[in-house]
Motif scaffolding. Sequence first.
Motif, PDB file in Angstrom:
ATOM      1  N   CYS A 103       0.824  -1.208   0.000  1.00  0.00           N
ATOM      2  CA  CYS A 103       0.000   0.000   0.000  1.00  0.00           C
ATOM      3  C   CYS A 103       0.864   1.266   0.000  1.00  0.00           C
ATOM      4  O   CYS A 103       0.422   2.326   0.439  1.00  0.00           O
ATOM      5  CB  CYS A 103      -0.963  -0.001   1.188  1.00  0.00           C
ATOM      6  SG  CYS A 103      -0.158  -0.167   2.799  1.00  0.00           S
ATOM      7  N   ASP A 121      -6.181  -4.648  -3.948  1.00  0.00           N
ATOM      8  CA  ASP A 121      -5.622  -5.071  -2.674  1.00  0.00           C
ATOM      9  C   ASP A 121      -6.164  -6.459  -2.337  1.00  0.00           C
ATOM     10  O   ASP A 121      -7.345  -6.740  -2.547  1.00  0.00           O
ATOM     11  CB  ASP A 121      -6.017  -4.066  -1.585  1.00  0.00           C
ATOM     12  CG  ASP A 121      -5.244  -4.265  -0.298  1.00  0.00           C
ATOM     13  OD1 ASP A 121      -5.508  -5.287   0.378  1.00  0.00           O
ATOM     14  OD2 ASP A 121      -4.418  -3.405   0.047  1.00  0.00           O
ATOM     15  N   ARG A 123      -6.960  -7.655   0.304  1.00  0.00           N
ATOM     16  CA  ARG A 123      -7.987  -7.626   1.355  1.00  0.00           C
ATOM     17  C   ARG A 123      -9.373  -7.294   0.804  1.00  0.00           C
ATOM     18  O   ARG A 123     -10.354  -7.332   1.536  1.00  0.00           O
ATOM     19  CB  ARG A 123      -7.600  -6.583   2.420  1.00  0.00           C
ATOM     20  CG  ARG A 123      -6.336  -6.934   3.188  1.00  0.00           C
ATOM     21  CD  ARG A 123      -5.819  -5.760   3.981  1.00  0.00           C
ATOM     22  NE  ARG A 123      -5.313  -4.710   3.099  1.00  0.00           N
ATOM     23  CZ  ARG A 123      -4.724  -3.594   3.523  1.00  0.00           C
ATOM     24  NH1 ARG A 123      -4.604  -3.381   4.829  1.00  0.00           N
ATOM     25  NH2 ARG A 123      -4.289  -2.692   2.672  1.00  0.00           N
ATOM     26  N   GLU A 124      -9.444  -6.970  -0.491  1.00  0.00           N
ATOM     27  CA  GLU A 124     -10.724  -6.596  -1.092  1.00  0.00           C
ATOM     28  C   GLU A 124     -11.573  -7.839  -1.369  1.00  0.00           C
ATOM     29  O   GLU A 124     -11.076  -8.970  -1.376  1.00  0.00           O
ATOM     30  CB  GLU A 124     -10.485  -5.847  -2.408  1.00  0.00           C
ATOM     31  CG  GLU A 124      -9.553  -4.668  -2.299  1.00  0.00           C
ATOM     32  CD  GLU A 124     -10.217  -3.423  -1.745  1.00  0.00           C
ATOM     33  OE1 GLU A 124     -11.445  -3.401  -1.591  1.00  0.00           O
ATOM     34  OE2 GLU A 124      -9.482  -2.451  -1.473  1.00  0.00           O
ATOM     35  N   SER A 144      -8.866  -0.565  -6.737  1.00  0.00           N
ATOM     36  CA  SER A 144      -9.787  -1.002  -5.691  1.00  0.00           C
ATOM     37  C   SER A 144      -9.803   0.049  -4.583  1.00  0.00           C
ATOM     38  O   SER A 144      -8.981   0.973  -4.563  1.00  0.00           O
ATOM     39  CB  SER A 144      -9.352  -2.357  -5.128  1.00  0.00           C
ATOM     40  OG  SER A 144      -8.151  -2.224  -4.384  1.00  0.00           O
ATOM     41  N   HIS A 146      -8.984   0.071  -1.368  1.00  0.00           N
ATOM     42  CA  HIS A 146      -7.771   0.209  -0.567  1.00  0.00           C
ATOM     43  C   HIS A 146      -6.645   0.861  -1.378  1.00  0.00           C
ATOM     44  O   HIS A 146      -5.911   1.715  -0.861  1.00  0.00           O
ATOM     45  CB  HIS A 146      -7.299  -1.156  -0.059  1.00  0.00           C
ATOM     46  CG  HIS A 146      -8.026  -1.639   1.150  1.00  0.00           C
ATOM     47  ND1 HIS A 146      -9.162  -2.409   1.079  1.00  0.00           N
ATOM     48  CD2 HIS A 146      -7.792  -1.447   2.477  1.00  0.00           C
ATOM     49  CE1 HIS A 146      -9.597  -2.693   2.292  1.00  0.00           C
ATOM     50  NE2 HIS A 146      -8.789  -2.113   3.167  1.00  0.00           N
ATOM     51  N   ALA A 150      -4.891   4.551  -0.603  1.00  0.00           N
ATOM     52  CA  ALA A 150      -3.453   4.670  -0.358  1.00  0.00           C
ATOM     53  C   ALA A 150      -2.840   5.734  -1.261  1.00  0.00           C
ATOM     54  O   ALA A 150      -2.018   6.542  -0.822  1.00  0.00           O
ATOM     55  CB  ALA A 150      -2.763   3.327  -0.592  1.00  0.00           C
TER      56      ALA A 150
END
Length: 225
Positions: A103, A121, A123-124, A144, A146, A150
Amino acid sequence: MQGMPIDKTTKMRQKIRVIVADDHDCVRVGVKQMLQSVPHIEFVGEAADTHGLAELLDACACDVVVSDITMPGIHGGSNAVPFLRRLLRGRPHPCVVVLTMICHAHMLTGLLHIGVGGIVDKRETVTALIDAIEAAFSGHVYLSAHARAAIEMADAPPQLRAGMLSAREWEIFQLYVQGLAVHQIAARLQRSGKTISTQKRSAMRKLGLETEADLIDYARQIGLA
């Protein structure tokens, strides 16, 4: 390499052919299962490093490469960015969507400047990756949530495709991070030192880099230093 996108007239009636590259087995399995559940996407192969990715691209036609950037590279290390940069400079070439946990704003901005069509990311949700594949395939840039957050936290958000370095700016940037001084670059390219300095500053501005330390750090992250 055969990783060439199909032309616009066939986009609506052919599946999007995707290769996935990541050095984590669980990520590849998860992404493969997700892609195979989408009717208009065809999963055509997977690789655990850039060597395997290069072999796949030579053997299989694909439209989009979904790749991590911290997997083993062809020349050692854990940086796939140099390989992706070379891939994206080829003509024709597949679209590239980066799937990452990184990030760092300068790093993400740099990926956009080398021509990456999407950044997601890890985590998406899986929906973000599908959206990124579709957007990149259609010629758009996708970030995305995230990844966008960033980048927007940086002092100099990217201008996406509009802010890509010119061929001359990229050449000067590479020579500078290789250790050549401005006057040496000017002599090599047969340009004035003032012109080289101006183009170097322009390249740094487009990349969102403010200091020499930022420049060297960025070059190291994308495999140039």
